[in-house]
Design a protein around this motif. Structure first.
Motif, PDB file in Angstrom:
ATOM      1  N   LEU A   1       0.847  -1.316   0.131  1.00  0.00           N
ATOM      2  CA  LEU A   1      -0.029  -0.028  -0.166  1.00  0.00           C
ATOM      3  C   LEU A   1       1.017   1.211  -0.096  1.00  0.00           C
ATOM      4  O   LEU A   1       0.574   2.220  -0.724  1.00  0.00           O
ATOM      5  N   ALA A   2       1.834   1.136   0.743  1.00  0.00           N
ATOM      6  CA  ALA A   2       2.841   2.353   0.730  1.00  0.00           C
ATOM      7  C   ALA A   2       3.269   2.470  -0.660  1.00  0.00           C
ATOM      8  O   ALA A   2       3.703   3.642  -0.997  1.00  0.00           O
ATOM      9  N   ILE A   3       3.971   1.457  -1.201  1.00  0.00           N
ATOM     10  CA  ILE A   3       4.402   1.727  -2.595  1.00  0.00           C
ATOM     11  C   ILE A   3       3.452   2.268  -3.584  1.00  0.00           C
ATOM     12  O   ILE A   3       3.870   3.136  -4.209  1.00  0.00           O
ATOM     13  N   ALA A   4       2.212   1.735  -3.574  1.00  0.00           N
ATOM     14  CA  ALA A   4       1.232   1.974  -4.584  1.00  0.00           C
ATOM     15  C   ALA A   4       0.861   3.780  -4.159  1.00  0.00           C
ATOM     16  O   ALA A   4       0.881   4.415  -4.936  1.00  0.00           O
ATOM     17  N   MET A   5       0.989   4.244  -2.715  1.00  0.00           N
ATOM     18  CA  MET A   5       0.684   5.506  -2.637  1.00  0.00           C
ATOM     19  C   MET A   5       1.933   6.303  -3.353  1.00  0.00           C
ATOM     20  O   MET A   5       1.609   7.532  -3.685  1.00  0.00           O
ATOM     21  N   GLY A   6       3.155   5.770  -2.935  1.00  0.00           N
ATOM     22  CA  GLY A   6       4.364   6.595  -3.544  1.00  0.00           C
ATOM     23  C   GLY A   6       4.341   6.760  -5.086  1.00  0.00           C
ATOM     24  O   GLY A   6       4.555   7.871  -5.550  1.00  0.00           O
ATOM     25  N   VAL A   7       3.910   5.704  -5.604  1.00  0.00           N
ATOM     26  CA  VAL A   7       3.850   5.845  -7.070  1.00  0.00           C
ATOM     27  C   VAL A   7       2.683   6.518  -7.536  1.00  0.00           C
ATOM     28  O   VAL A   7       2.899   7.304  -8.443  1.00  0.00           O
TER      29      VAL A   7
END
Length: 125
Positions: A63-69
């Motif tokens: 989820l954190a990676i998706a938010m960053g992207v």
């Protein structure tokens, strides 16, 4: 005014209706082929990255990676908020190095103080 064979004065081609239908059919089949290729490419990418497995193993990280992207793709990279976050990150990353340097300086000063305390001052008798 010059009229070419198969055209009327308004620029329409009555003799080429069959050719236009064939071109529309060809465009439709090309679009369908493109969609099939795109779907298979996405499926291959999903299998290569093992997205479902990653989400099951580490849902918060994913989820954190998706938010960053999403933040980067949404144009948030060159905003004042990003500048503040990067400044804070650099400060936090540099904190251990600064702490080690300060501790080293304090230890040397303390050792110098201890050494200087053990010997009498040079001017006194």
């Amino acid at each position: 005014m010059t009229n070419y064979s198969g055209t009327t004065g308004n620029g329409t081609d009555h003799g080429g209706d069959a050719g236009f239908g064939q071109r529309v059919d060809q465009l439709g089949s090309d679009a369908q082929q493109f969609m099939d290729n795109a779907r298979s490419a996405v499926a291959d990418l999903g299998q290569a990255l093992d997205l479902k497995g990653r989400v099951e193993r580490n849902p918060y990280g994913t989820l954190a990676i998706a938010m960053g992207v999403g933040y980067v793709l949404g144009g948030g990279l060159f905003t004042p908020l990003t500048g503040r976050i990067l400044k804070l990150g650099v400060r936090l990353a540099a904190l251990p190095f600064v702490k080690d340097e300060l501790l080293g300086m304090a230890e040397s000063a303390f050792q110098g103080y201890q050494t200087g305390r053990g010997t009498p001052p040079s001017g006194s008798v």
